[in-house]
Design a protein around this motif. Structure first.
Motif, mmCIF file in Angstrom:
data_model
loop_
_atom_site.group_PDB
_atom_site.id
_atom_site.type_symbol
_atom_site.label_atom_id
_atom_site.label_comp_id
_atom_site.label_asym_id
_atom_site.label_seq_id
_atom_site.Cartn_x
_atom_site.Cartn_y
_atom_site.Cartn_z
ATOM 1 N N GLN A 328 84.112 3.837 -65.661
ATOM 2 C CA GLN A 328 84.080 3.896 -67.119
ATOM 3 C C GLN A 328 85.401 3.478 -67.755
ATOM 4 O O GLN A 328 85.496 3.367 -68.970
ATOM 5 C CB GLN A 328 83.723 5.325 -67.571
ATOM 6 N N ALA A 329 86.399 3.247 -66.917
ATOM 7 C CA ALA A 329 87.719 2.908 -67.459
ATOM 8 C C ALA A 329 87.758 1.497 -68.022
ATOM 9 O O ALA A 329 88.399 1.238 -69.043
ATOM 10 C CB ALA A 329 88.783 3.077 -66.373
ATOM 11 N N PHE A 330 87.091 0.575 -67.354
ATOM 12 C CA PHE A 330 87.049 -0.820 -67.801
ATOM 13 C C PHE A 330 85.601 -1.287 -67.729
ATOM 14 O O PHE A 330 84.884 -0.983 -66.785
ATOM 15 C CB PHE A 330 87.928 -1.710 -66.909
ATOM 16 N N MET A 331 85.182 -2.053 -68.715
ATOM 17 C CA MET A 331 83.793 -2.494 -68.788
ATOM 18 C C MET A 331 83.725 -4.016 -68.686
ATOM 19 O O MET A 331 84.342 -4.728 -69.491
ATOM 20 C CB MET A 331 83.142 -2.030 -70.098
ATOM 21 N N ASP A 332 83.021 -4.502 -67.681
ATOM 22 C CA ASP A 332 82.830 -5.939 -67.506
ATOM 23 C C ASP A 332 81.716 -6.128 -66.484
ATOM 24 O O ASP A 332 81.440 -5.232 -65.675
ATOM 25 C CB ASP A 332 84.115 -6.611 -67.017
ATOM 26 N N THR A 333 81.061 -7.294 -66.511
ATOM 27 C CA THR A 333 79.971 -7.532 -65.565
ATOM 28 C C THR A 333 80.456 -7.551 -64.120
ATOM 29 O O THR A 333 79.672 -7.302 -63.193
ATOM 30 C CB THR A 333 79.282 -8.875 -65.876
ATOM 31 N N ARG A 334 81.747 -7.858 -63.913
ATOM 32 C CA ARG A 334 82.305 -7.879 -62.558
ATOM 33 C C ARG A 334 82.946 -6.551 -62.176
ATOM 34 O O ARG A 334 83.444 -6.407 -61.065
ATOM 35 C CB ARG A 334 83.350 -8.989 -62.442
ATOM 36 N N LEU A 335 82.956 -5.592 -63.097
ATOM 37 C CA LEU A 335 83.543 -4.285 -62.831
ATOM 38 C C LEU A 335 82.432 -3.240 -62.802
ATOM 39 O O LEU A 335 82.330 -2.376 -63.674
ATOM 40 C CB LEU A 335 84.592 -3.946 -63.890
ATOM 41 N N THR A 336 81.590 -3.329 -61.799
ATOM 42 C CA THR A 336 80.466 -2.413 -61.644
ATOM 43 C C THR A 336 80.326 -2.023 -60.192
ATOM 44 O O THR A 336 80.661 -2.802 -59.292
ATOM 45 C CB THR A 336 79.163 -3.045 -62.162
ATOM 46 N N PHE A 337 79.828 -0.825 -59.960
ATOM 47 C CA PHE A 337 79.627 -0.329 -58.600
ATOM 48 C C PHE A 337 78.173 -0.443 -58.179
ATOM 49 O O PHE A 337 77.755 0.143 -57.178
ATOM 50 C CB PHE A 337 80.095 1.125 -58.490
ATOM 51 N N HIS A 338 77.407 -1.198 -58.932
ATOM 52 C CA HIS A 338 76.003 -1.441 -58.580
ATOM 53 C C HIS A 338 75.873 -2.856 -58.041
ATOM 54 O O HIS A 338 76.488 -3.791 -58.554
ATOM 55 C CB HIS A 338 75.104 -1.267 -59.804
ATOM 56 N N TYR A 339 75.089 -3.011 -56.978
ATOM 57 C CA TYR A 339 74.925 -4.349 -56.390
ATOM 58 C C TYR A 339 73.480 -4.582 -55.974
ATOM 59 O O TYR A 339 72.885 -3.783 -55.257
ATOM 60 C CB TYR A 339 75.835 -4.518 -55.170
ATOM 61 N N THR A 340 72.933 -5.694 -56.452
ATOM 62 C CA THR A 340 71.630 -6.201 -56.002
ATOM 63 C C THR A 340 71.784 -7.695 -55.786
ATOM 64 O O THR A 340 72.202 -8.408 -56.701
ATOM 65 C CB THR A 340 70.533 -5.956 -57.054
ATOM 66 N N PRO A 341 71.475 -8.206 -54.592
ATOM 67 C CA PRO A 341 71.646 -9.644 -54.338
ATOM 68 C C PRO A 341 70.856 -10.482 -55.339
ATOM 69 O O PRO A 341 69.709 -10.163 -55.689
ATOM 70 C CB PRO A 341 71.088 -9.825 -52.919
ATOM 71 N N THR A 342 71.471 -11.555 -55.812
ATOM 72 C CA THR A 342 70.806 -12.444 -56.761
ATOM 73 C C THR A 342 69.941 -13.458 -56.023
ATOM 74 O O THR A 342 70.045 -13.619 -54.797
ATOM 75 C CB THR A 342 71.848 -13.196 -57.600
ATOM 76 N N LEU A 343 69.113 -14.158 -56.785
ATOM 77 C CA LEU A 343 68.297 -15.219 -56.203
ATOM 78 C C LEU A 343 69.184 -16.275 -55.560
ATOM 79 O O LEU A 343 68.854 -16.818 -54.489
ATOM 80 C CB LEU A 343 67.419 -15.851 -57.296
ATOM 81 N N HIS A 344 70.311 -16.567 -56.188
ATOM 82 C CA HIS A 344 71.251 -17.544 -55.638
ATOM 83 C C HIS A 344 71.710 -17.147 -54.239
ATOM 84 O O HIS A 344 71.742 -17.971 -53.315
ATOM 85 C CB HIS A 344 72.452 -17.657 -56.579
ATOM 86 N N GLU A 345 72.056 -15.880 -54.056
ATOM 87 C CA GLU A 345 72.507 -15.413 -52.743
ATOM 88 C C GLU A 345 71.397 -15.529 -51.708
ATOM 89 O O GLU A 345 71.634 -15.925 -50.558
ATOM 90 C CB GLU A 345 72.990 -13.962 -52.854
ATOM 91 N N TRP A 346 70.182 -15.193 -52.106
ATOM 92 C CA TRP A 346 69.053 -15.303 -51.171
ATOM 93 C C TRP A 346 68.758 -16.759 -50.824
ATOM 94 O O TRP A 346 68.365 -17.066 -49.689
ATOM 95 C CB TRP A 346 67.801 -14.648 -51.764
ATOM 96 N N LEU A 347 68.958 -17.672 -51.776
ATOM 97 C CA LEU A 347 68.723 -19.095 -51.500
ATOM 98 C C LEU A 347 69.705 -19.628 -50.462
ATOM 99 O O LEU A 347 69.337 -20.427 -49.595
ATOM 100 C CB LEU A 347 68.828 -19.906 -52.792
ATOM 101 N N VAL A 348 70.955 -19.187 -50.537
ATOM 102 C CA VAL A 348 71.942 -19.610 -49.539
ATOM 103 C C VAL A 348 71.554 -19.092 -48.159
ATOM 104 O O VAL A 348 71.634 -19.816 -47.161
ATOM 105 C CB VAL A 348 73.353 -19.125 -49.927
#
Length: 379
Positions: A328-348
């Motif tokens: 909660q200290a900093f808010m950004d799309t890259r500052l999150t502790f949640h992870y779900t692989p994207t379609l891009h990652e699965w395509l690779v």
């Protein structure tokens, strides 16, 4: 049926190329990990494929080092499987690197106080030994057997060292309580043996020529018994990994283990790993142990679903803040502790699988992987 499989492979390869193009042009922009969760699907794929390689290689050592005649006929196939899986693993981790063109610098200017540097050097030695051993096994001339024995004997400690080293790499991260346990190197080795043996069982059961031959059936049954033993051992170790921290309800890893068991992705553990990858294969290997197709299906299920085990190692260890309130200290799309692989990652990953399947198909078509000296299983 064959044309359908070719079409499916073609679609997978083309879709995979889209993911590779995105990776090469925009870097990590389309990946879901960030500043806190820095390892994702590609790292999980890497340890999954490297485990398949180490497991298949150690099974080949049963032939060329210990002289297990019941596995004699699959020695070449085990080596080629190990080599193919190694290529897939290296591709996976290469795509994960921030600067892909600098990978060579681990060899030219290594820091040997780093566990990762040791792993890369061990991989390089293992790759050379594996390449040479595969060459001599396929050539199969007089005198090659002695060379194979020497190479395989040298390769066994290498395979144990580098894959145990992968486990040690996670275990030495003392700031991550979920990974920081002495059991990890052992878990990685047993997982490698289990998944590698299971993959070979599925391949031999469904793709070996003359499937009605008595020797073939006995080989598959022997592989099935091997997978059954290794799978039971892996279950015991996994039970220890989970039950000990949860027994008294204390320890930093307890919350993350509960996240694996009851969190958002509970089904990865209970359905994919435990159901499809453990309970169903155990049932097939005990109740249908004489059926080639049932044993082959059990092996295929264990090999494919073992990816869930690797994901449940890589991801949960990163989803808890190291400092309370950090999320909660900093808010950004890259500052999150949640992870779900994207379609891009699965395509690779799809591209890597397509490449591995192409190498395997070419190997079956062009190399004598299913021919040569056979052992006592031929009756």
């Amino acid at each position: 049926m064959r044309s359908v499989l070719y079409a499916a492979w073609g679609a997978a390869f083309v879709l995979g190329l889209v993911g590779v193009w995105q990776r090469l042009t925009v870097g990590h922009e389309y990946a879901a990990y960030g500043s806190y969760v820095v390892w994702g699907l590609w790292v999980a794929s890497y340890i999954y494929f490297i485990g398949l390689s180490a497991g298949a290689f150690l099974l080949s050592a049963a032939v060329y080092v210990f002289g297990v005649q019941k596995l004699e006929r699959i020695g070449k196939l085990a080596l080629f499987t190990a080599l193919t899986a190694l290529v897939m693993a290296l591709l996976s981790i290469w795509f994960d690197l921030g600067h892909m063109t600098r990978a060579y610098r681990v060899l030219t200017s290594p820091n040997f106080s780093s566990m990762m540097a040791w792993m890369i050097w061990l991989y390089s030695a293992y790759f050379l030994v594996l390449l040479a051993e595969t060459f001599f096994a396929i050539r199969d001339r007089a005198g090659d057997r002695r060379i194979l024995r020497i190479l395989a004997t040298a390769g066994v400690p290498l395979a144990i060292a580098f894959h145990g080293g992968v486990g040690a790499l996670f275990a030495t991260l003392s700031a991550r309580g979920y990974w920081h346990q002495s059991l990890y190197p052992v878990l990685f080795l047993t997982g490698a043996l289990t998944s590698g043996a299971a993959l070979l069982t599925g391949v031999v059961a469904f793709f070996w020529p003359r499937p009605n031959e008595a020797g073939h059936r006995e080989t598959v049954r022997f592989l099935g018994r091997t997978v059954l033993t290794l799978l039971l051992l892996d279950v015991v170790l996994e039970w220890a990994e989970f039950s000990i921290p949860l027994w008294y309800g204390v320890g930093p890893e307890r919350t993350l283990l509960l996240e694996v068991l009851t969190g958002e992705y509970w089904w990865v553990f209970w359905v994919v790993h435990l159901g499809l990858g453990t309970v169903l294969p155990l049932a097939l290997l005990t109740l249908r142990a004489k059926s080639v197709r049932a044993v082959g299906l059990a092996g295929a299920l264990v090999a494919v679903t073992f990816m869930a085990v690797r994901l449940n190692i890589v991801v949960p260890g990163q989803v808890e803040p190291q400092l309370k309130g950090l999320e909660q200290a900093f808010m950004d799309t890259r500052l999150t502790f949640h992870y779900t692989p994207t379609l891009h990652e699965w395509l690779v990953v799809l591209f890597i699988v397509a490449v591995g399947l192409a190498i395997y198909w070419l190997g079956f078509r062009l190399l004598p992987l299913t021919s040569g000296k056979e052992g006592a299983t031929n009756g």
